[in-house]
Design a protein around this motif. Sequence first.
Motif, short mmCIF file in Angstrom:
data_model
loop_
_atom_site.label_atom_id
_atom_site.label_comp_id
_atom_site.label_asym_id
_atom_site.label_seq_id
_atom_site.Cartn_x
_atom_site.Cartn_y
_atom_site.Cartn_z
N GLN A 9 -2.58 -27.51 13.58
CA GLN A 9 -3.61 -28.53 13.42
C GLN A 9 -3.33 -29.73 14.32
O GLN A 9 -4.26 -30.28 14.92
CB GLN A 9 -3.68 -28.98 11.96
N LEU A 49 -4.43 -28.86 17.75
CA LEU A 49 -5.88 -28.86 17.87
C LEU A 49 -6.42 -30.28 18.01
O LEU A 49 -7.27 -30.55 18.86
CB LEU A 49 -6.52 -28.19 16.64
N ASP A 57 -5.73 -31.74 21.36
CA ASP A 57 -6.59 -31.14 22.37
C ASP A 57 -8.07 -31.51 22.18
O ASP A 57 -8.94 -30.98 22.87
CB ASP A 57 -6.45 -29.61 22.35
N GLU A 75 -9.94 -30.91 19.52
CA GLU A 75 -10.69 -29.90 18.79
C GLU A 75 -10.67 -30.19 17.29
O GLU A 75 -9.90 -31.01 16.80
CB GLU A 75 -10.09 -28.51 19.05
N ASP A 76 -11.53 -29.51 16.55
CA ASP A 76 -11.59 -29.62 15.10
C ASP A 76 -10.30 -29.04 14.52
O ASP A 76 -9.95 -27.90 14.81
CB ASP A 76 -12.80 -28.83 14.59
N LYS A 122 -12.55 -23.17 9.90
CA LYS A 122 -13.86 -23.27 10.55
C LYS A 122 -14.19 -21.96 11.25
O LYS A 122 -13.36 -21.40 11.97
CB LYS A 122 -13.87 -24.42 11.55
#
Length: 112
Positions: free
Chosen positions: A58, A61, A64, A66-67, A72
Amino acid sequence: MSHGSAHGFNVDPRLLYDGPEFEEFCISVKGYLSARRDRGSCATCALSNLCQAGFEHQVSLVVDGEDPSLTKDCQTAPSELTPENLFSGLTDEQIAFVRVHVPGLNKESDNV
């Protein structure tokens, strides 16, 4: 990457996390918690070897852009959600932890 850093941020649960903020789901408390909380209890949790890898992913992410959600767009077939499959690969301690903290599994998994 278990006790080092994810993209240069400390992710060791025994030390203060210093990375970007996001919400992380905790099975033990049955809710979302701040990534920047005191994660000391995570170090001794029965699911630490599973959650730690998820936490590091996480962080990567978020860094980066991202979510950070681990679920998801996740599509899981109902057959994969049986107690037998959920417990596959877990230690006895982890199975006991999940049975205590995940509602409904005790009744469904008595024969596991």
